[in-house]
Write an enzyme that holds these catalytic residues in place. Structure first.
Site, PDB file in Angstrom:
ATOM      1  CG  HIS A  65      -2.189  -0.800   0.994  1.00 42.26           C
ATOM      2  ND1 HIS A  65      -2.818  -1.488   2.012  1.00 42.26           N
ATOM      3  CD2 HIS A  65      -2.921  -1.018  -0.129  1.00 42.26           C
ATOM      4  CE1 HIS A  65      -3.899  -2.093   1.517  1.00 42.26           C
ATOM      5  NE2 HIS A  65      -3.972  -1.831   0.221  1.00 42.26           N
ATOM      6  CG  ASP A  67      -0.021   3.739   4.110  1.00 41.91           C
ATOM      7  OD1 ASP A  67      -0.291   2.926   3.213  1.00 41.91           O
ATOM      8  OD2 ASP A  67      -0.411   3.613   5.290  1.00 41.91           O
TER       9      ASP A  67
HETATM   10 ZN   LIG Z   1      -0.790   1.570   6.071  1.00 39.01          ZN
END
Ligand SMILES: [Zn+2]
Length: 313
Positions: A65, A67
């Site tokens: 993901h 982030d």
């Molecule tokens: Zn995360």
């Protein structure tokens, strides 16, 4: 400066806020630097934290993901720019090798990197060296995800008073450590007589996941447990739905695993507008865990707690 410490580069999940950059962490471990989950902007956060690209010897990605990985292109290209000469080991969930390859080649640059990819497909040891062993466990998230555990091999602590009583000093101490026994003062002295077991330090890194067996295996007896706490306890439904932990669950993991220092991070932006929001997360973790809880802030340096004096359990 401690030789073993966590350098916090960012602490936000999903979307950064005015006070929190996207995730990113460097674990300094003797001469090694393990970079975990470099989110967007990690290169600049490293600069602010005084971390150079050449200090990174390992990159461990829990999942892909944004982030947790959008900082990779910048970090890798900075390594190439700085002509980092050493091998850098890279771990990530094996299913997503292609995503790693795309990130590595997200922009055009002269790729002189010496990367050794170690895709993680199954639970267990990724690497075993003299100063640490790295293990991975599959987590329960919405995409393939793994957590990491770093464990120093157990050893022995020499006891100066017993060494003195046995008349062993100088080079003989090293010889005794290597050979396990030594003639001193006309008698055989064993290593066990003049030392005690010393348990290796342990660090666990748990990011996006629901509660599952793996988190307890990773956190077992950890001196330092870095754990996501995306949601407050009141948002447990959201946590379950999106594959995350609440602060209270992070506290429970630390308590049931016998961890010592719990570092909470990876906070949802929803708590950033409320001045007491983040502190409430720490309080909820502390309600379940009697040990020390630290609410991570960007650019914190958190030393790995000093060794326990107790013998290995
Ligand atoms: Zn995360």
């Amino acid at each position: 400066m401690s030789d073993r410490e966590l350098v916090v580069l960012g602490t936000a999940s999903q979307a950064p806020t005015r006070s929190r950059h996207h995730n990113g962490y460097l674990l300094r471990w003797d001469g090694e630097g393990l970079l975990f989950d470099p989110g967007e902007g990690t290169q600049r956060q490293m600069l602010l934290a005084g971390v150079t690209a050449s200090q990174v010897t390992w990159i461990c990605i829990t999942h892909f993901h944004a982030d947790h990985c959008l900082g990779l292109p910048g970090v890798l290209q900075r390594m190439a720019l700085d002509q980092v000469p050493h091998v850098v080991d890279v771990c990530y969930p094996a299913e997503n090798r292609e995503v790693f390859t795309r990130l590595r080649h997200a922009a055009l640059f002269r790729d002189v990197l010496n990367l050794r990819e170690r895709p993680v497909g199954v639970n267990g040891a990724v690497f075993a060296g003299s100063t640490f062993r790295l293990e991975a466990q599959r987590l329960s998230h919405s995409v393939p995800a793994v957590g990491y555990r770093l464990a120093e091999p157990d050893g022995r602590r020499m006891l100066p008073d017993r060494l003195a009583a046995a008349g062993i000093a100088g080079r003989d101490v090293g010889r005794l450590q290597r050979e396990g026994r030594l003639m001193a003062g006309g008698r055989l002295v064993t290593l066990e007589e003049v030392s005690e077991p010393r348990r290796g330090q342990r660090v666990a890194f748990i990011m996006d996941t629901r509660l599952c067996d793996a988190v307890f295996a990773l956190a077992d007896q950890a001196d330092l447990l870095i754990c996501e706490s995306t949601f407050a306890d009141a948002d447990a439904g959201l946590a379950r739905e999106y594959g995350h932990l609440t602060a209270g669950q992070a506290g429970r993991i630390a308590a049931e695993s016998g961890a010592r220092l719990l570092v909470l991070t990876h906070f949802s932006q929803r708590y950033d507008h409320d001045p007491g929001g983040a502190q409430r997360l720490a309080d909820q973790a502390a309600a379940a865990f009697g040990g020390e809880v630290v609410l991570a802030a960007d650019l914190d340096r958190i030393p790995v707690p000093a060794r326990r004096s107790a013998t290995p359990g």
